[in-house]
Design a protein around this motif. Sequence first.
Motif, PDB file in Angstrom:
ATOM      1  N   ARG A   1       0.845  -1.193   0.000  1.00 29.45           N
ATOM      2  CA  ARG A   1       0.000   0.000   0.000  1.00 29.45           C
ATOM      3  C   ARG A   1       0.877   1.237   0.000  1.00 29.45           C
ATOM      4  O   ARG A   1       1.726   1.413   0.864  1.00 29.45           O
ATOM      5  N   SER A   2       0.688   2.076  -0.991  1.00 27.25           N
ATOM      6  CA  SER A   2       1.476   3.297  -1.096  1.00 27.25           C
ATOM      7  C   SER A   2       0.757   4.431  -0.365  1.00 27.25           C
ATOM      8  O   SER A   2      -0.398   4.311   0.047  1.00 27.25           O
ATOM      9  N   ALA A   3       1.454   5.546  -0.216  1.00 29.70           N
ATOM     10  CA  ALA A   3       0.857   6.720   0.437  1.00 29.70           C
ATOM     11  C   ALA A   3      -0.165   7.403  -0.465  1.00 29.70           C
ATOM     12  O   ALA A   3      -1.031   8.140   0.002  1.00 29.70           O
ATOM     13  N   ARG A   4      -0.069   7.144  -1.762  1.00 32.00           N
ATOM     14  CA  ARG A   4      -0.977   7.783  -2.713  1.00 32.00           C
ATOM     15  C   ARG A   4      -2.367   7.162  -2.605  1.00 32.00           C
ATOM     16  O   ARG A   4      -2.521   5.962  -2.385  1.00 32.00           O
ATOM     17  N   ARG A   5      -3.390   7.979  -2.766  1.00 33.70           N
ATOM     18  CA  ARG A   5      -4.770   7.510  -2.711  1.00 33.70           C
ATOM     19  C   ARG A   5      -5.425   7.657  -4.076  1.00 33.70           C
ATOM     20  O   ARG A   5      -5.099   8.565  -4.839  1.00 33.70           O
ATOM     21  N   GLY A   6      -6.364   6.762  -4.348  1.00 33.41           N
ATOM     22  CA  GLY A   6      -7.086   6.795  -5.606  1.00 33.41           C
ATOM     23  C   GLY A   6      -8.564   6.524  -5.393  1.00 33.41           C
ATOM     24  O   GLY A   6      -8.970   6.069  -4.312  1.00 33.41           O
ATOM     25  N   PRO A   7      -9.390   6.807  -6.390  1.00 31.51           N
ATOM     26  CA  PRO A   7     -10.824   6.557  -6.254  1.00 31.51           C
ATOM     27  C   PRO A   7     -11.115   5.105  -5.924  1.00 31.51           C
ATOM     28  O   PRO A   7     -10.451   4.195  -6.431  1.00 31.51           O
ATOM     29  N   ALA A   8     -12.106   4.881  -5.059  1.00 32.25           N
ATOM     30  CA  ALA A   8     -12.458   3.527  -4.649  1.00 32.25           C
ATOM     31  C   ALA A   8     -13.936   3.479  -4.286  1.00 32.25           C
ATOM     32  O   ALA A   8     -14.554   4.501  -3.966  1.00 32.25           O
ATOM     33  N   ARG A   9     -14.492   2.277  -4.342  1.00 32.87           N
ATOM     34  CA  ARG A   9     -15.895   2.123  -3.958  1.00 32.87           C
ATOM     35  C   ARG A   9     -16.058   2.170  -2.453  1.00 32.87           C
ATOM     36  O   ARG A   9     -17.086   2.582  -1.937  1.00 32.87           O
ATOM     37  N   ARG A  10     -15.043   1.666  -1.754  1.00 34.74           N
ATOM     38  CA  ARG A  10     -15.080   1.669  -0.301  1.00 34.74           C
ATOM     39  C   ARG A  10     -13.859   2.403   0.221  1.00 34.74           C
ATOM     40  O   ARG A  10     -12.827   2.445  -0.421  1.00 34.74           O
ATOM     41  N   GLY A  11     -13.985   2.961   1.404  1.00 32.68           N
ATOM     42  CA  GLY A  11     -12.882   3.685   1.994  1.00 32.68           C
ATOM     43  C   GLY A  11     -13.350   4.988   2.608  1.00 32.68           C
ATOM     44  O   GLY A  11     -14.554   5.206   2.812  1.00 32.68           O
ATOM     45  N   GLU A  12     -12.400   5.850   2.911  1.00 32.82           N
ATOM     46  CA  GLU A  12     -12.736   7.134   3.506  1.00 32.82           C
ATOM     47  C   GLU A  12     -13.371   8.067   2.472  1.00 32.82           C
ATOM     48  O   GLU A  12     -13.139   7.936   1.272  1.00 32.82           O
ATOM     49  N   VAL A  13     -14.152   9.004   2.971  1.00 39.04           N
ATOM     50  CA  VAL A  13     -14.781   9.991   2.089  1.00 39.04           C
ATOM     51  C   VAL A  13     -13.706  10.913   1.527  1.00 39.04           C
ATOM     52  O   VAL A  13     -12.849  11.413   2.264  1.00 39.04           O
ATOM     53  N   ASP A  14     -13.769  11.146   0.226  1.00 37.84           N
ATOM     54  CA  ASP A  14     -12.840  12.047  -0.446  1.00 37.84           C
ATOM     55  C   ASP A  14     -13.507  13.423  -0.498  1.00 37.84           C
ATOM     56  O   ASP A  14     -14.392  13.660  -1.331  1.00 37.84           O
ATOM     57  N   PRO A  15     -13.127  14.358   0.377  1.00 35.81           N
ATOM     58  CA  PRO A  15     -13.855  15.644   0.448  1.00 35.81           C
ATOM     59  C   PRO A  15     -13.734  16.455  -0.832  1.00 35.81           C
ATOM     60  O   PRO A  15     -14.707  17.094  -1.256  1.00 35.81           O
ATOM     61  N   ARG A  16     -12.568  16.462  -1.469  1.00 31.42           N
ATOM     62  CA  ARG A  16     -12.397  17.274  -2.672  1.00 31.42           C
ATOM     63  C   ARG A  16     -13.292  16.801  -3.795  1.00 31.42           C
ATOM     64  O   ARG A  16     -13.994  17.591  -4.435  1.00 31.42           O
ATOM     65  N   ARG A  17     -13.266  15.512  -4.078  1.00 32.11           N
ATOM     66  CA  ARG A  17     -14.099  14.997  -5.169  1.00 32.11           C
ATOM     67  C   ARG A  17     -15.573  15.113  -4.835  1.00 32.11           C
ATOM     68  O   ARG A  17     -16.410  15.338  -5.720  1.00 32.11           O
ATOM     69  N   THR A  18     -15.916  14.972  -3.546  1.00 29.78           N
ATOM     70  CA  THR A  18     -17.324  15.096  -3.150  1.00 29.78           C
ATOM     71  C   THR A  18     -17.818  16.521  -3.349  1.00 29.78           C
ATOM     72  O   THR A  18     -18.915  16.767  -3.884  1.00 29.78           O
TER      73      THR A  18
ATOM     74  N   ARG B   1     -16.511  18.774  -5.416  1.00 26.60           N
ATOM     75  CA  ARG B   1     -16.577  19.055  -6.861  1.00 26.60           C
ATOM     76  C   ARG B   1     -17.849  18.478  -7.473  1.00 26.60           C
ATOM     77  O   ARG B   1     -18.475  19.108  -8.346  1.00 26.60           O
ATOM     78  N   GLU B   2     -18.273  17.310  -6.995  1.00 24.10           N
ATOM     79  CA  GLU B   2     -19.508  16.713  -7.511  1.00 24.10           C
ATOM     80  C   GLU B   2     -20.722  17.546  -7.104  1.00 24.10           C
ATOM     81  O   GLU B   2     -21.655  17.746  -7.900  1.00 24.10           O
ATOM     82  N   LEU B   3     -20.701  18.064  -5.877  1.00 26.99           N
ATOM     83  CA  LEU B   3     -21.803  18.926  -5.435  1.00 26.99           C
ATOM     84  C   LEU B   3     -21.879  20.200  -6.276  1.00 26.99           C
ATOM     85  O   LEU B   3     -22.964  20.650  -6.669  1.00 26.99           O
ATOM     86  N   LEU B   4     -20.724  20.802  -6.560  1.00 23.83           N
ATOM     87  CA  LEU B   4     -20.708  22.025  -7.362  1.00 23.83           C
ATOM     88  C   LEU B   4     -21.175  21.737  -8.780  1.00 23.83           C
ATOM     89  O   LEU B   4     -21.865  22.561  -9.398  1.00 23.83           O
ATOM     90  N   ARG B   5     -20.804  20.594  -9.303  1.00 19.30           N
ATOM     91  CA  ARG B   5     -21.216  20.256 -10.666  1.00 19.30           C
ATOM     92  C   ARG B   5     -22.725  20.093 -10.755  1.00 19.30           C
ATOM     93  O   ARG B   5     -23.342  20.401 -11.778  1.00 19.30           O
ATOM     94  N   ARG B   6     -23.336  19.665  -9.654  1.00 20.82           N
ATOM     95  CA  ARG B   6     -24.783  19.465  -9.632  1.00 20.82           C
ATOM     96  C   ARG B   6     -25.526  20.714  -9.128  1.00 20.82           C
ATOM     97  O   ARG B   6     -26.727  20.655  -8.870  1.00 20.82           O
ATOM     98  N   GLY B   7     -24.789  21.797  -8.945  1.00 24.39           N
ATOM     99  CA  GLY B   7     -25.445  23.025  -8.495  1.00 24.39           C
ATOM    100  C   GLY B   7     -25.875  22.980  -7.051  1.00 24.39           C
ATOM    101  O   GLY B   7     -26.852  23.647  -6.668  1.00 24.39           O
TER     102      GLY B   7
END
Length: 387
Positions: A161-178, A180-186
């Motif tokens: 396991r590296s220090a780098r993180r990537g998108p996953a179905r399970r795991g911790e919430v990714d605040p940045r991507r979350t 960005r998704e909220l902003l994209r949906r207005g």
Amino acid sequence: MSTDTGRLGADGVLVGFVRALRAAGVEASTERLYAFLRAVAVLRPGVRADVYEAGRATLCGGHDDLERYERVFAAYFGSPAGRTAHAPRTAPPPRLRLVARGAPRGAGAPGGKAPSGPPVAALASSAEVLRHRDVATLDAAERDQLSRLLAAFALRGQARRSARRGPARRGEVDPRRTVRELLRRGGEPARLRRHARVERPRRVVLLVDVSGSMAPYADALLRFAHAAVRAGRTEVFTIGTRLTRVTRELSHRDPELAMAAVATAVPDWRGGTRLGELVREFLNRWGQRGMARGAIVVLLSDGWERGDPELLGRQMRRLHALAHQVVWANPRKARPGYAPLAAGMAAALPSVDAFLEGHSLAALERLAAVVRGADAGAERVRGADRA
């Protein structure tokens, strides 16, 4: 020969083929193996076209597996005539030349008794026997076949396991991507995006002995190293009287060009062995600076040492402290009555995590399994692997 005996003989050839696929990096699980055997039994076990299609349908799990499957099948059974890896089949492949083990002489003549067991492909049977033959005893034709099988190898280190993180179905919430998704949906509610640590294979470092005592094995071991370099994250050095880094030379796609480049770059073919001095040079120039840190280091050598065995012992302790795992593959280990009594081997062994044979294709397949962490039954010289 009974029908059961013949069936077991045919299954043994097919199981050997699946082992070669695993060594090439195809994730052919036990479930896929059973499915393959059942599919071949329903079709015609002695017909190359049926074996090819059954394996392609049951053993390949993705697009990347298809190319490896084509290369291993061609090396094991012969090239399927009339088709390529990307083109549709234009003519059915010819039938294999079939033999039945233990068939009575003249069984094919009128009135002769037909063999009771299923036929076994002669070419595949020879490939299965070749897997366990000592490389030093092979003739020119067998070495050519061995080279084709080695070209399909894939050597990858254990996943970490590296220090780098990537998108996953399970795991911790990714605040940045979350966000960005909220902003994209207005600002409308959206599904939470998650991330997890990315797994990547550990670096593998191969130290290949090209001294005079290792001459019968050097070509096969370097071809094994060539396949490992092509799989990625592998560094290769030759050791004898000098230390030579040959990773760049082995990066050629064509194995023959790679072997020619290595022959030009390495100045100490079939010379003596100074293992202690060369392991120290490797650590001082590359290993201590990061190449050996957390890596899986594999020494392919018979352990004969012309220099000071105590120096080798000290340097192996340094290497063991840096590396995640130290593996030693010795072609002489397969000989009856072998004991690690050579001064160099005896000095190095306390700092080795796994001590393996390295004399045959089957031994190299097991080495590949140990490196990727899939063989828990390897002889452990020390305790459990470090994290």
